[in-house]
Enzyme design. Structure first.
Site, PDB file in Angstrom:
ATOM      1  N   GLU A 318       0.819  -1.212   0.000  1.00 23.06           N
ATOM      2  CA  GLU A 318       0.000   0.000   0.000  1.00 23.06           C
ATOM      3  C   GLU A 318       0.856   1.267   0.000  1.00 23.06           C
ATOM      4  O   GLU A 318       0.619   2.192   0.785  1.00 23.06           O
ATOM      5  CB  GLU A 318      -0.950   0.007   1.213  1.00 23.06           C
ATOM      6  CG  GLU A 318      -1.894  -1.157   1.208  1.00 23.06           C
ATOM      7  CD  GLU A 318      -2.945  -1.146   2.317  1.00 23.06           C
ATOM      8  OE1 GLU A 318      -4.089  -1.482   2.033  1.00 23.06           O
ATOM      9  OE2 GLU A 318      -2.596  -0.811   3.464  1.00 23.06           O
ATOM     10  N   ASP A 392      -7.934  -9.475   3.987  1.00 26.02           N
ATOM     11  CA  ASP A 392      -7.719  -8.327   4.870  1.00 26.02           C
ATOM     12  C   ASP A 392      -8.791  -8.223   5.947  1.00 26.02           C
ATOM     13  O   ASP A 392      -9.666  -7.365   5.862  1.00 26.02           O
ATOM     14  CB  ASP A 392      -7.707  -7.042   4.024  1.00 26.02           C
ATOM     15  CG  ASP A 392      -7.337  -5.820   4.843  1.00 26.02           C
ATOM     16  OD1 ASP A 392      -6.890  -5.997   5.989  1.00 26.02           O
ATOM     17  OD2 ASP A 392      -7.501  -4.699   4.333  1.00 26.02           O
ATOM     18  N   GLU A 420     -12.643  -2.705  11.886  1.00 23.44           N
ATOM     19  CA  GLU A 420     -12.626  -1.994  10.599  1.00 23.44           C
ATOM     20  C   GLU A 420     -13.710  -2.504   9.652  1.00 23.44           C
ATOM     21  O   GLU A 420     -14.353  -1.724   8.961  1.00 23.44           O
ATOM     22  CB  GLU A 420     -11.249  -2.156   9.954  1.00 23.44           C
ATOM     23  CG  GLU A 420     -11.164  -1.542   8.567  1.00 23.44           C
ATOM     24  CD  GLU A 420      -9.790  -1.684   7.914  1.00 23.44           C
ATOM     25  OE1 GLU A 420      -8.874  -2.245   8.549  1.00 23.44           O
ATOM     26  OE2 GLU A 420      -9.645  -1.247   6.765  1.00 23.44           O
TER      27      GLU A 420
HETATM   28  O1  GCW Z   1      -6.943  -3.215   5.898  1.00 24.71           O
HETATM   29  C1  GCW Z   1      -6.007  -2.334   5.518  1.00 24.71           C
HETATM   30  C2  GCW Z   1      -6.449  -1.082   6.159  1.00 24.71           C
HETATM   31  C3  GCW Z   1      -5.331  -0.083   6.197  1.00 24.71           C
HETATM   32  C4  GCW Z   1      -4.155  -0.719   6.908  1.00 24.71           C
HETATM   33  C5  GCW Z   1      -3.748  -1.969   6.146  1.00 24.71           C
HETATM   34  C6  GCW Z   1      -2.619  -2.745   6.818  1.00 24.71           C
HETATM   35  C7  GCW Z   1      -2.513   0.314   8.302  1.00 24.71           C
HETATM   36  O2  GCW Z   1      -7.552  -0.570   5.466  1.00 24.71           O
HETATM   37  O3  GCW Z   1      -5.797   1.053   6.865  1.00 24.71           O
HETATM   38  O4  GCW Z   1      -3.089   0.167   7.037  1.00 24.71           O
HETATM   39  O5  GCW Z   1      -4.829  -2.835   6.069  1.00 24.71           O
HETATM   40  O6  GCW Z   1      -2.923  -3.687   7.500  1.00 24.71           O
HETATM   41  O7  GCW Z   1      -1.474  -2.384   6.649  1.00 24.71           O
END
Ligand code: GCW
Length: 727
Positions: A318, A392, A420
C-alpha cells in the site's frame, strides 16, 4: 424555637445532605466503563463474601521492586474493593488467612522447596497459586520465578474473586503458550488513529515526556491483567519522526511507565528513514551506509530504552517503502534490521500483508507468492507477522495459506481487534469466536491435527520465538474502546495470546462477570449474545463467503457496487463478480487456483461445490443463482434468508439486552441499548443494499415471506457519510 432549630428542620436537613452525597457518589462512581474488567466491585454473593473474608485477612508481600510495588497496589486495591474492607499489608506471616506474594527466591525460607518445584520448572512468566499450610497457618501463596510472574498470578487470583470462584483449595499453575503477546496501535503522531473508532490516540505526544497520564498506567494494568507483554506504539504506515530524539524521549517515558507491568515498547520502522532522517541517497538494505545508519539509530534507541522490543515493519505494501524498491526481497530488508537489533536482543516483526504494484489475478495469493520462497532465509530474530486470512480482516475469511507452509520461519498471528470491517464501534461483535475459528482451522501441514494454533505456538519446529498481535481498538474515549462490548475483544485477544487454546465462551463469561455482573441472569443471556454476534454480523454483511463489499475507502457500511478505482483489487466487483449467471470468486483450478496454496486435504474440503462448507462457498466458487444449497433453497433465496436473519438476530440481541434493564447499571445499560438500536439500523442498510444490488443480477424476487426493503437501491447507493472516523 424557630424553624432552623426545630426537629423537623434537622431531619429535613439530614435527608437533603444524604441525598446530596448519594447523588454525588453516583456521579463519582458512574459506570462509565473506564475501569474495564478491573472494577473490583464488592462481592454480592454473601456466602462467597464470607468465605473470602475468612480466607483473606492480610497481604504479605515480599520484595519492593517497581513490579512488586505494582503487585502490592493491585492486591490491596482489588481485595479492598472486592471484600468491602481494607485488607492490611503485613511484613510477615502472622495468622491464618494471609495471601503471600513473592518470587520463589523470596519465599524459599518459608515454604518447603518441594512444594514449589513445579513453579520452578516453568518459564519466567509462569506462576503458581497454591493453598498451603505454613507454620500451621493456612495461606494462599502467589509465586513465580520472576516479579512479572507474581504480577500475572496476582491478576489471576483477583480474577478468581471477581468471578466468584471457590478459593478454598487452590492449586493453579499457568504459563503462557505464546512468547510475544502484543497490541499493535495504528496511532499516528498527530493523534489520529488509522481504523480507530474510539476517539484520538491515547498517546499524548505533546505532553510527553513531562506528563504521565494516569491512563498510561491503567492501560498497562489492563494489559498485564490479561498477559499482554508488548505494545507497538505507532502505525504500520510509519512516520520516521518517531525515530528522532524529539520523540525517543517521549517513547522512553512511556516505556518507563509500562516497565513495572512487564510491557515492552516496540516501534514501527519506516524503511526509508535513512533517506528521510539520515539524508542518505538510498535505503537499500544491502548498502553499507544504510546498514551503518540503522545500526547507529538502533544503538541510539537502546541508549534511551535498554529493553526496547524491536520493530514492526510494513514494507512494499500500500505504497509503503521497502526493500523491493531496490530490487531486494523481504528477507534482505528484515535481516538488515534484525542484524542491528540482535546485539540488543531486539526482534523484527515483518508483515506479510503485501501488495504487488501490479494488480494480480487474485490478491489472496500475493503474500504466499512473495513469502513462501523466502522460508529459511530470515534471521533467527525475525518473525513474519501474518493476518488471519489472505485478504484483509474481512468479516469471515479462511485461514491464511502461509500458516503451515513456512516451517522454518516463526509465523506470528495478526488479528484485528479494531472493527474496521465489523461495524466500527457501533456494532456489538464479539471476536473471540472469529479468532478461534482461525486458530482451530486444520492446515494439515503435518498431517491431520495441525491447526493454525500449533503453528503459531511453534510446536512443530520448536522455534525460539512465537507471537500473537492484535490491532488495537483503544482510543481516548472514556470507555477506551467506543463500545462497552468492544472491551471484550481487547480482553479476548490478551487471553488468547496467553493461551490460544482457551474456549471463547469461557473468556466471554469471565469478561461478563468482571464487567457487568456475576448473576447468571445476566451472564447467561449476555454470553449467548456475544457468542452469536459474529455470525450475526456475517449474515447481515457478507454471508456465504462474500467478502470485500464494504463502503469505499472508509469501509463503513455496504458498497457492493464499488468499481472503477485505482486498483481493481480495491473494488467490490473484483471480489463478488456477480452477473446474471451467478456470483462468487472462483479460486479453484478453473479460476485463480488460490486453493492450490493449501495442503491437499484442505483443497479437498473446499474443492467442489458439494464439499465446500457453505460459509466459504462464494469465497472459493462461482455459483449459479439457482444452485440448490443444503437447506433445499436456491443460492439466491438462501442469500436473502441470511441477510434477513442477520437483521432479525440483531433485534433478538436488542430484546435480550433490553430485558436486562435493572440488572445492569443505568449508564452502560442505556449506552448498549442505544448502540444496539443503531446496529439494527445499520444492519438494515447492509441487508437492503446488498439484496437490492445483487437482485439487479439475479433478477429473482425476494422470497415473499420477507419484508420488502423500504427504500430503493438508488437511495442506498447515494447515502453519503462525511468524516467517517478512522479513515
Ligand atoms: O486493511 C487495511 C487497512 C489499512 C491498513 C492496512 C494494513 C494500516 O484498510 O488502513 O493500514 O490494512 O494492514 O497495513
Amino acid at each position: 424555637m424557630n424553624f432552623f432549630t426545630c426537629k423537623r428542620f434537622k431531619s429535613t436537613l439530614v435527608v437533603i445532605v444524604s441525598l446530596f452525597f448519594l447523588c454525588l457518589s453516583t456521579v463519582l462512581y458512574a459506570e462509565d466503563g473506564y475501569r474495564l474488567w478491573l472494577r473490583y466491585e464488592s462481592v454480592k454473593d454473601v456466602q462467597k463474601l464470607t468465605s473470602y473474608k475468612e480466607l483473606i485477612k492480610d497481604l504479605v508481600i515480599f520484595g519492593n521492586s517497581p513490579t512488586m510495588n505494582a503487585v502490592t497496589k493491585e492486591l490491596t486495591f482489588g481485595t479492598t474493593g472486592l471484600l468491602g474492607k481494607k485488607i492490611p499489608v503485613n511484613i510477615k506471616l502472622t495468622s491464618d488467612g494471609s495471601i503471600l506474594a513473592g518470587t520463589l527466591d523470596q519465599l524459599k525460607k518459608l515454604v518447603p522447596s518441594e512444594l514449589l518445584e513445579r513453579v520452578n520448572q516453568m518459564g519466567e512468566e509462569g506462576f503458581g497459586i497454591l493453598t498451603l499450610k505454613i507454620s500451621q497457618k493456612k495461606c494462599i501463596i502467589i509465586t513465580a520465578k520472576s516479579d512479572i510472574g507474581v504480577l500475572y498470578g496476582t491478576y489471576h487470583f483477583l480474577k478468581l474473586l471477581q468471578t466468584n470462584q471457590d478459593i478454598n483449595n487452590l492449586s493453579i499453575y499457568e504459563e503462557p503458550k505464546i512468547k510475544l503477546r502484543l497490541l499493535n496501535h495504528w496511532d499516528n503522531l498527530d493523534r489520529t488513529v488509522e481504523r480507530g473508532y474510539a476517539g484520538f490516540s491515547i498517546w499524548n505526544w505533546h505532553k510527553l515526556p513531562g506528563y504521565i497520564d494516569q491512563r498510561y498506567i491503567d492501560y498497562a494494568r489492563a494489559n498485564a491483567s490479561i498477559g499482554i507483554n508488548g505494545t507497538v506504539l505507532t502505525n504500520v504506515n510509519a512516520n520516521a519522526l518517531v525515530l528522532t530524539p524529539e520523540y525517543l524521549i517521549k517513547v522512553k517515558a512511556l516505556a518507563d511507565a509500562f516497565r513495572p507491568y512487564g510491557i515492552r515498547v516496540y516501534l514501527t520502522a519506516r524503511f526509508s528513514a535513512p533517506i528521510e532522517l539520515g539524508k542518505l541517497k538510498t535505503a537499500d538494505p544491502l548498502d553499507s551506509t544504510v546498514q551503518v545508519w540503522w545500526k547507529n539509530k538502533i544503538d541510539e534507541i537502546y541508549s534511551y530504552i535498554p529493553d526496547f522490543g524491536g520493530f514492526l515493519v510494513k514494507a512494499n505494501s500500500e505504497g509503503q517503502p521497502g526493500p523491493q524498491n531496490y530490487g531486494r526481497n523481504h528477507a534482505d530488508g528484515a535481516n538488515m534490521l534484525a542484524g542491528a537489533l540482535d546485539a540488543h536482543k531486539g526482534i523484527v516483526m515483518w508483515r506479510a500483508f503485501v501488495y504487488d504494484n501490479n494488480v494480480p489475478d487474485d490478491r489472496a495469493k500475493q503474500a504466499y507468492n512473495e513469502f513462501k520462497p523466502l522460508d529459511g532465509k530470515f534471521r533467527k530474530n525475525v518473525l513474519v507477522q501474518v493476518k488471519n486470512g489472505p485478504i484483509d480482516f474481512q468479516p469471515r475469511e479462511p485461514f491464511h495459506p502461509l500458516f503451515g507452509t513456512m516451517p522454518q520461519t516463526p509465523l506470528m498471528m495478526e488479528f484485528q481487534v479494531t472493527q474496521e470491517y465489523l461495524g466500527f464501534s457501533t456494532n456489538l461483535v464479539y471476536l473471540g469466536t472469529l479468532f478461534q475459528e482461525c486458530l482451530m482451522s486444520d492446515t494439515y501441514s503435518k498431517g491431520k491435527n495441525s491447526p493454525v494454533v500449533k503453528i503459531i505456538e511453534g510446536n512443530f519446529e520448536s522455534h525460539t520465538l512465537s507471537g500473537m498481535a492484535g490491532v488495537a481498538n483503544i482510543g481516548n474515549d472514556i470507555n477506551w474502546c467506543g463500545h462497552p462490548f468492544a472491551q471484550a475483544n481487547w480482553y479476548a485477544l490478551g487471553r488468547l495470546a496467553w493461551n490460544p487454546e482457551q474456549m471463547p465462551e469461557t473468556i466471554a463469561r469471565d469478561w461478563v462477570r468482571m464487567t457487568f455482573s456475576n448473576s447468571e441472569l445476566v451472564v447467561k443471556p449476555v454470553t449467548a449474545m456475544m457468542m452469536a454476534s459474529h455470525e450475526i454480523a456475517v449474515n447481515y454483511m457478507t454471508p456465504l463467503g462474500l467478502h470485500h463489499i464494504m463502503g469505499w475507502s472508509h469501509h463503513y457500511g455496504p458498497g457492493p457496487w464499488v468499481k472503477n478505482k485505482q486498483r481493481a483489487d480495491w473494488t467490490a466487483v473484483y471480489y463478488h463478480k456477480a452477473d446474471t449467471l451467478g456470483i462468487g470468486f472462483d479460486r479453484t483450478e478453473s479460476g485463480s487456483n488460490a486453493l492450490s496454496q493449501y495442503a491437499p486435504e484442505v483443497q479437498n474440503t473446499y474443492k467442489t461445490l458439494e464439499s465446500c462448507p457453505e460459509a466459504f462457498l462464494l469465497w472459493f466458487h462461482r455459483v449459479p443463482w439457482d444452485y440448490k444449497l443444503k437447506s433445499g433453497n436456491t443460492l439466491w433465496d438462501e442469500m436473502c434468508y441470511k441477510y434477513y436473519s442477520g437483521v432479525d438476530s440483531v433485534r433478538w440481541m436488542a430484546d435480550t439486552w433490553n430485558s436486562l434493564e435493572g440488572q445492569i447499571d443505568t449508564e452502560r445499560f442505556n449506552q448498549v441499548k442505544m448502540l444496539l438500536s443503531m446496529q439494527e439500523k445499520e444492519a438494515i442498510v447492509w441487508r437492503n443494499s446488498c439484496v437490492l444490488y445483487f437482485q439487479t443480477f439475479s433478477k429473482r424476487s425476494i422470497p415473499s415471506s420477507l419484508e420488502k426493503p423500504e427504500k430503493s437501491l438508488e437511495y442506498y447507493m447515494n447515502l453519503k457519510y462525511s468524516f467517517v472516523p478512522g479513515n
